[in-house]
Design a protein around this motif. Sequence first.
Motif, PDB file in Angstrom:
ATOM      1  N   SER A 178       5.717  10.983   0.104  1.00 47.74           N
ATOM      2  CA  SER A 178       5.059   9.744  -0.307  1.00 47.74           C
ATOM      3  C   SER A 178       5.827   8.579   0.296  1.00 47.74           C
ATOM      4  CB  SER A 178       5.066   9.605  -1.823  1.00 47.74           C
ATOM      5  OG  SER A 178       4.310  10.617  -2.408  1.00 47.74           O
TER       6      SER A 178
ATOM      7  N   ASN B  37       1.275  14.436  -2.480  1.00 44.19           N
ATOM      8  CA  ASN B  37       2.589  14.742  -1.920  1.00 44.19           C
ATOM      9  C   ASN B  37       3.024  16.149  -2.313  1.00 44.19           C
ATOM     10  OD1 ASN B  37       5.020  14.257  -0.539  1.00 44.19           O
ATOM     11  ND2 ASN B  37       5.996  13.529  -2.406  1.00 44.19           N
TER      12      ASN B  37
ATOM     13  N   THR C 223       6.240   1.090   7.542  1.00 44.56           N
ATOM     14  CA  THR C 223       5.961   2.222   6.657  1.00 44.56           C
ATOM     15  C   THR C 223       7.210   3.087   6.587  1.00 44.56           C
ATOM     16  OG1 THR C 223       3.652   2.182   7.315  1.00 44.56           O
ATOM     17  CG2 THR C 223       4.419   4.173   6.257  1.00 44.56           C
TER      18      THR C 223
ATOM     19  N   TYR D 223       5.495   4.039   1.527  1.00 41.84           N
ATOM     20  CA  TYR D 223       4.950   2.711   1.298  1.00 41.84           C
ATOM     21  C   TYR D 223       4.622   2.026   2.617  1.00 41.84           C
ATOM     22  CZ  TYR D 223       7.344   3.287  -3.194  1.00 41.84           C
ATOM     23  OH  TYR D 223       7.775   3.739  -4.399  1.00 41.84           O
ATOM     24  N   SER D 224       3.637   1.168   2.571  1.00 39.42           N
ATOM     25  CA  SER D 224       3.391   0.199   3.640  1.00 39.42           C
ATOM     26  C   SER D 224       3.857  -1.137   3.085  1.00 39.42           C
ATOM     27  CB  SER D 224       1.908   0.128   3.992  1.00 39.42           C
ATOM     28  OG  SER D 224       1.475   1.345   4.536  1.00 39.42           O
TER      29      SER D 224
ATOM     30  N   GLY E 160       0.820  -1.206   0.000  1.00 35.10           N
ATOM     31  CA  GLY E 160       0.000   0.000   0.000  1.00 35.10           C
ATOM     32  C   GLY E 160       0.847   1.247   0.000  1.00 35.10           C
ATOM     33  N   TYR E 161       0.182   2.371  -0.131  1.00 32.86           N
ATOM     34  CA  TYR E 161       0.844   3.667  -0.146  1.00 32.86           C
ATOM     35  C   TYR E 161       0.442   4.454   1.094  1.00 32.86           C
ATOM     36  CZ  TYR E 161       1.367   2.261  -4.980  1.00 32.86           C
ATOM     37  OH  TYR E 161       1.652   1.558  -6.109  1.00 32.86           O
ATOM     38  N   SER E 162       1.305   5.354   1.512  1.00 28.54           N
ATOM     39  CA  SER E 162       1.015   6.176   2.680  1.00 28.54           C
ATOM     40  C   SER E 162       1.783   7.487   2.556  1.00 28.54           C
ATOM     41  CB  SER E 162       1.415   5.441   3.957  1.00 28.54           C
ATOM     42  OG  SER E 162       2.798   5.182   3.939  1.00 28.54           O
ATOM     43  N   LEU E 163       1.482   8.393   3.451  1.00 28.52           N
ATOM     44  CA  LEU E 163       2.250   9.621   3.566  1.00 28.52           C
ATOM     45  C   LEU E 163       3.001   9.542   4.886  1.00 28.52           C
ATOM     46  CD1 LEU E 163      -0.429  12.166   2.331  1.00 28.52           C
ATOM     47  CD2 LEU E 163       1.527  11.292   1.067  1.00 28.52           C
ATOM     48  N   VAL E 164       4.294   9.816   4.859  1.00 25.34           N
ATOM     49  CA  VAL E 164       5.128   9.733   6.058  1.00 25.34           C
ATOM     50  C   VAL E 164       5.891  11.036   6.237  1.00 25.34           C
ATOM     51  CG1 VAL E 164       5.375   7.225   5.940  1.00 25.34           C
ATOM     52  CG2 VAL E 164       7.029   8.674   4.776  1.00 25.34           C
TER      53      VAL E 164
ATOM     54  N   MET F  32      -1.155   9.899  -5.630  1.00 27.28           N
ATOM     55  CA  MET F  32      -0.292  10.025  -4.459  1.00 27.28           C
ATOM     56  C   MET F  32       0.771  11.100  -4.672  1.00 27.28           C
ATOM     57  SD  MET F  32      -1.261   8.111  -1.967  1.00 27.28           S
ATOM     58  CE  MET F  32       0.193   8.170  -0.942  1.00 27.28           C
TER      59      MET F  32
END
Length: 90
Positions: free
Chosen positions: A36, A84, A55, A38-39, A23-27, A80
């Motif tokens: 941008s 970002n 993540t 990743y999980s 999956g994708y995430s914001l960190v 994404m």
Amino acid sequence: MIGKLYPIGTIVKIQNQQRMIVGYSLVKDEDGNVKSGYSTVPHPVGYVNFEKLLTFASDQVEIISCGFENIYSKVITDYMELMNNGLKNV
């Protein structure tokens, strides 16, 4: 890679571990900037429990094998990237 982010299913090496992008995430990075990310889950084991989910930012990976790409994955990765870029300007 179609977009600037790698597709789900990509195998990466991070912290001397092979992991699969799920999956994708914001960190946030060390400076508090949102990026941008990743999980991931351990590869080849897969999802074991929440504690094994990692993540991290998208610029911290070494690619082992690229996942499946098509027009739908491009839409997600482009979205994404827009998120970002929009957060950088806030």
